[in-house]
Scaffold this active site. Sequence first.
Site, PDB file in Angstrom:
ATOM      1  N   ASP A  87       0.842  -1.192   0.000  1.00  0.00           N
ATOM      2  CA  ASP A  87       0.000   0.000   0.000  1.00  0.00           C
ATOM      3  C   ASP A  87       0.881   1.247   0.000  1.00  0.00           C
ATOM      4  O   ASP A  87       2.032   1.199   0.448  1.00  0.00           O
ATOM      5  CB  ASP A  87      -0.881   0.024   1.259  1.00  0.00           C
TER       6      ASP A  87
HETATM    7  N1  URA Z   1      -1.100  -5.967   3.982  1.00  0.00           N
HETATM    8  C1  URA Z   1      -1.635  -4.721   3.974  1.00  0.00           C
HETATM    9  O1  URA Z   1      -2.664  -4.485   4.580  1.00  0.00           O
HETATM   10  N2  URA Z   1      -0.967  -3.766   3.286  1.00  0.00           N
HETATM   11  C2  URA Z   1       0.194  -3.973   2.631  1.00  0.00           C
HETATM   12  O2  URA Z   1       0.748  -3.046   2.044  1.00  0.00           O
HETATM   13  C3  URA Z   1       0.730  -5.276   2.661  1.00  0.00           C
HETATM   14  C4  URA Z   1       0.070  -6.260   3.344  1.00  0.00           C
END
Ligand code: URA
Length: 223
Positions: A87
């Site tokens: 993310d």
């Molecule tokens: N899980 C999440 O919630 N976000 C990420 O970026 C990676 C794994």
Amino acid sequence: MCRRLIESGAFAIDGVVHDNPRESLDARGLTFTLDGDLWEYREHVYLLLNKPEGYECSTSPTHHEGVHSLLPLPLAVRGVQPAGRLDHDTTGMLLLSDDGAFLHAMMSPRRHVPKRYVARTKHPVTEAMLQALRDGVLLRDETEPVAATDVTQASSHEIALTITQGKYHQVKRMVAAAGNRVEGLVRTAIGGLPMGDLAMGEWRYLTPEELLLLPYEAPASGK
Ligand code: URA
């Protein structure tokens, strides 16, 4: 190599500019300069990036800068792709490559490549929350519970956990389903390879020894 870069006269071998993109060169063992920086030809590249907050892993980023902007131009233009996405607000370990077989091996849901994270939580960590993550939590739109492994408490508001799937916002959704909320997330390892020391926003090539710690059999010449 990018056609425009070559035509601009930025590409040189032993100090001699080669600006014809149609010129055929023996790539084996080739070293060259691009705008004066020395590069060694590699058939494929395998990169480790310590992703900072505020960057998107997409090749067509929409709301933030893309992680490609953290790479030097010669790497960015050769089509390297992140092996899975983080993310925009997640930091830490990101692997990138232009080897399709490697990307497939890292991202295939059937391979269950372990990915380790440290999550900072809004509310204090409880034993019930840790146990729920170990036992498995049901995420919205999923039919089977999803469990984490090696779930440990790192501090009053911090846990470490390993997941082997790559579902959308998986760690954040799992922690929410276990009754807490992620306020900061860092990926610290993929497969048997830990992030190690690399400054935020920096990248480096993986060594052949490090590649062996990932579930991927590279062709001998590709490493
Ligand atoms: N899980 C999440 O919630 N976000 C990420 O970026 C990676 C794994």
